[in-house]
Every structure is written in C-alpha cells, then in structure tokens.
Design an enzyme around this catalytic site. Structure first.
Site, short mmCIF file in Angstrom:
data_model
loop_
_atom_site.label_atom_id
_atom_site.label_comp_id
_atom_site.label_asym_id
_atom_site.label_seq_id
_atom_site.Cartn_x
_atom_site.Cartn_y
_atom_site.Cartn_z
N LEU A 1 -2.41 28.41 -23.12
CA LEU A 1 -2.87 28.10 -21.77
C LEU A 1 -1.77 28.23 -20.73
CD1 LEU A 1 -5.21 25.05 -22.46
CD2 LEU A 1 -5.82 27.45 -22.20
N TYR B 1 -5.40 15.53 -22.17
CA TYR B 1 -4.01 15.58 -21.71
C TYR B 1 -3.72 14.41 -20.76
CZ TYR B 1 -4.26 20.43 -23.33
OH TYR B 1 -4.43 21.57 -24.09
N ARG B 2 -2.43 14.24 -20.44
CA ARG B 2 -2.09 13.24 -19.43
C ARG B 2 -2.70 13.64 -18.09
NH1 ARG B 2 4.07 10.87 -19.80
NH2 ARG B 2 4.06 10.30 -22.01
N ARG C 1 -1.99 21.18 -13.22
CA ARG C 1 -0.74 21.95 -13.26
C ARG C 1 -0.92 23.27 -13.99
NH1 ARG C 1 1.34 16.68 -13.88
NH2 ARG C 1 1.41 16.85 -16.16
N HIS D 1 0.42 4.02 -26.88
CA HIS D 1 -0.48 4.32 -27.98
C HIS D 1 -1.44 3.14 -28.14
CE1 HIS D 1 0.59 8.23 -29.44
NE2 HIS D 1 1.87 7.93 -29.53
N ASP E 1 -8.66 4.30 -29.67
CA ASP E 1 -8.97 5.71 -29.90
C ASP E 1 -10.44 5.91 -30.25
OD1 ASP E 1 -6.40 6.80 -29.48
OD2 ASP E 1 -5.77 6.23 -31.47
#
Length: 393
Positions: free
Chosen positions: A69, A92-93, A99, A134, A164
């Site tokens: 990507l 993703y963050r 970006r 986490h 999660d």
C-alpha cells in the site's frame, strides 16, 4: 450449513486489519458467508503469522492478496478492489489510512456504497487516540480491573484478550447495521470502533449505579457464586440472588440449617457460608458433584481445561467444532465455527488459512487486471504471491 450459502453470501469484505480484533470480526462474517479478502503486506503478511496456530484460528475461510500500500500501483489496486467490495475493515492507528492516501473520503469517492469500519484502541478522536496499548491496558482504562484498583493490589488477570474479542464483535455488529442502512438509503457509511469504548459499554451494569450514586447489585458477593475445589478438580457454582437455587443447593450439601436464608442475609455471612460450602465440596470428586447438583437443578458447571472443552458432549452436539477437509496443499484441520445458528444450521469454515498472497492472481484477475498487468505488478513488488508449496502428504 456451509459458509458458502450462509446469510452473508454475496457480500465481499476487504480486511486490512491485522493481529486480533479485525480478524475476529471478519472470521464471523466469513463463516456467515461473506467473501473475506485479506489484504496483506507482501513481506511476511500479518505479523500474527509468527504464531501460526493463533493466526490460523482467526483467518481460516478467507482469501489473501498481498499488496504494497506504500506503492502507487498498490494503492491503485486497493482502490480497484474497493470499487467492487461491500465492506472495508481496517485496524491501523488513527490517521494511517489518510497518510496512505486511502482515507474514508477517498474510498467513498471510489465506491459510495462502501461500508468502512476502523478498529482502534481508543477510537478515531479523543485525547488517547494515538496512545499505544494492548488489551490489558484497555481493560484497565474501562474500569474492568476496578477491584484491583479498590484494593490497591496487583493480581492475576484473564489471559483472554477481552478487548480484542469484544471489539471484533462490535465491529461485526456495526458493519451489519451499516449494511442494513445501506439497503434502505443506497449509501455506505463509516463505523468507528473503539476497543475501550466497547469495554466501557460492557461495564454498563457496574457503571450506571456509580453514575447515579446507587447501590450496586450484590450477587457477585453471594457465597454460592464462585469457583470451589473438589477432591480432584474445580467446580463453579452460580447461585446468584435466587433463593430457589440456594435452598436445593443447601439440601444437597447438607446445610439445611441455613437453607432459609435470604440473599441479604447470605451476603452478610458470605465468608462463613463460603467456607462451609468449600469444606463440603472438597469431600467428593468434581464429576460426582456435577451429577448430584445437576439432578437437583442447582446452577453449576465443571471448570474444564481446553482438552475437556474439545471433548465435551454438549460442545460436540452443538456442532461448534468442525473440520476443514484436506486439499491438495494442506492436511485436514479442526476449527471452532462462529456460534450463531440459522434455521437450525450453524455455518462454519470451508477453506483453510491462506498463504500470504495465495489469491492475488485470482482476486485481482476477477476485477479486471489482465495477465500482463499482473506480471508487471508482481515484478515491481506492488503485489506478491507465494512460492509454490509442496502438496500435503
């Protein structure tokens, strides 16, 4: 029921999510029939692949394309995939997709009907949005470790990554709700899934009393609610506030003198009563107590290890454990299917975990890439496919 004719058959989901939450969300969708295409980095794929069994458990029943990507050709391939997809899920963050030039506005311009879901630790905005963490830290932030905080103590915590798994479920719920709305409006949408928000939601029954200065429910302090030792194992009792469960339990345990205690009285004497229960349960084996307590209608359950769960007759009868048969590349493997039953059948996996980029040619070819284009992209490294694998023995 095979996943190929499940309730989500006909929907295509692109997954750019790695590790745990997103893969669990798309596992649920894949088992229910969605065509889940995992878009992986060419060099190694999902970092969770370093733990093969863990990765396999979350990614069977999916297809894999390997796309860089960070390359213009790779981003163009992703946009072309998005034009034919129903859902794109990324983990993703916050800000990463923007970006890369693949933010929600760009994706929605490519496909106005696309449902986009982002799974992150703290959500797409707020003061913690970029904080690394986490699962344990999300639990801490959501108040799930409040008993440790109250006593100023450390202690063992669950090895299950609750944040999660819960965020994966919330992501699936959010995607399905957005697809339902799309069916009414014709437009896609954007779903912001925060792992911490989901855990705060799960804490609602404990937070609402605090928010309103009310007394919390006390059933967790019931002496008959907990895990106890037997002569050869562990047994859970789940007698909560119900007197009609406490009374038969006392009859089985020979505690007739306290069988008439109401819940408030039991909680006031919880230490004494818990010790009495523990003393009696320690005199017989786990399976003996299961038999007599079950016969008496007392809520309880043996504390099983993982091998026992795999061999449990109820788990087997419900069809939760399924086998994906051997193919020309892989041996047969057993898996846990998604837990929902539709019209008497529980759809589950029908294909093995893919190699990184195993379906690159197949998926990109299906959306219009010609053979010479694919060869060029493969040569440039914008996309990748795996080396040939020896057939399974």
């Amino acid at each position: 029921m095979s996943s190929r004719n499940g309730p989500l058959s006909g929907f295509t989901v692109l997954s750019l999510a790695e590790q745990y939450p997103g893969p669990y969300a798309t596992l649920l969708m894949a088992d229910m029939g969605a065509d889940v295409v995992v878009v992986e980095r060419p060099a190694g794929g999902d970092p969770a692949r370093q733990f093969p069994a863990f990765h396999e458990s979350l990614n069977r029943n999916k297809r894999s394309v390997a796309v860089d990507l960070k390359s213009p050709d790779g981003r163009e391939a992703l946009l072309r995939l998005a034009r034919t997809a129903d859902v794109l899920l990324e983990g993703y963050r916050p800000g990463t997709m923007d970006r890369l030039g693949l933010g929600p506005e760009v994706l929605r311009e490519a496909n106005p009907r696309l449902v986009i879901a982002s799974v992150s630790g703290f959500g797409q905005d707020g003061p913690y949005r970029n904080r690394p963490a986490h699962d344990l830290s999300y639990q801490a932030a959501a108040g799930m470790l409040h008993e440790l905080a109250a006593d100023r103590r450390t202690g063992p915590v669950s090895t299950l990554a609750i944040g999660d798994v819960s965020s994966g479920m919330f992501a699936a719920v959010g995607v399905l709700a957005a697809l339902l709305r799309r069916g009414q409006t014709g437009e896609g949408g954007y779903v912001d899934v925060s792992m911490t928000d989901g855990l705060v939601s799960w804490m609602t029954t404990q937070l609402v009393p605090v928010l309103n200065c009310d007394a919390a429910a006390g059933f967790q302090h019931e002496p008959g609610y907990g895990v106890f030792r037997t002569s050869d194992g562990l047994l859970s009792l789940s007698v909560a506030h119900e007197d009609w469960f406490w009374t038969p339990m006392c009859a089985v345990l020979g505690m007739d003198d306290v069988a008439g205690l109401r819940a408030s009285d039991r909680i006031a004497r919880k230490d004494e009563l818990r010790e009495r229960i523990a003393t009696v349960l320690a005199t017989r084996s786990r399976d003996e107590w299961v038999a007599v307590l079950d016969q008496a209608g007392v809520p309880m359950g043996p504390v099983l290890d993982l091998e026992e769960v795999a061999d449990d007759p109820h788990v087997k009868d419900r069809g939760l454990l399924v086998e994906v048969p051997a193919d020309h590349r892989r041996p047969a493997r057993r898996h846990v299917r998604q837990p929902l039953v539709f019209d008497g059948a529980g759809p589950g996996p029908s294909r093995h975990v893919p190699d990184v980029g195993e379906h690159t040619r197949e998926v990109l070819g299906a959306i219009g890439y010609a053979d010479d284009e694919l060869e060029r992209l493969l040569a440039s490294g914008a996309v990748a496919e795996p080396a040939p694998r020896r057939p399974a023995s």
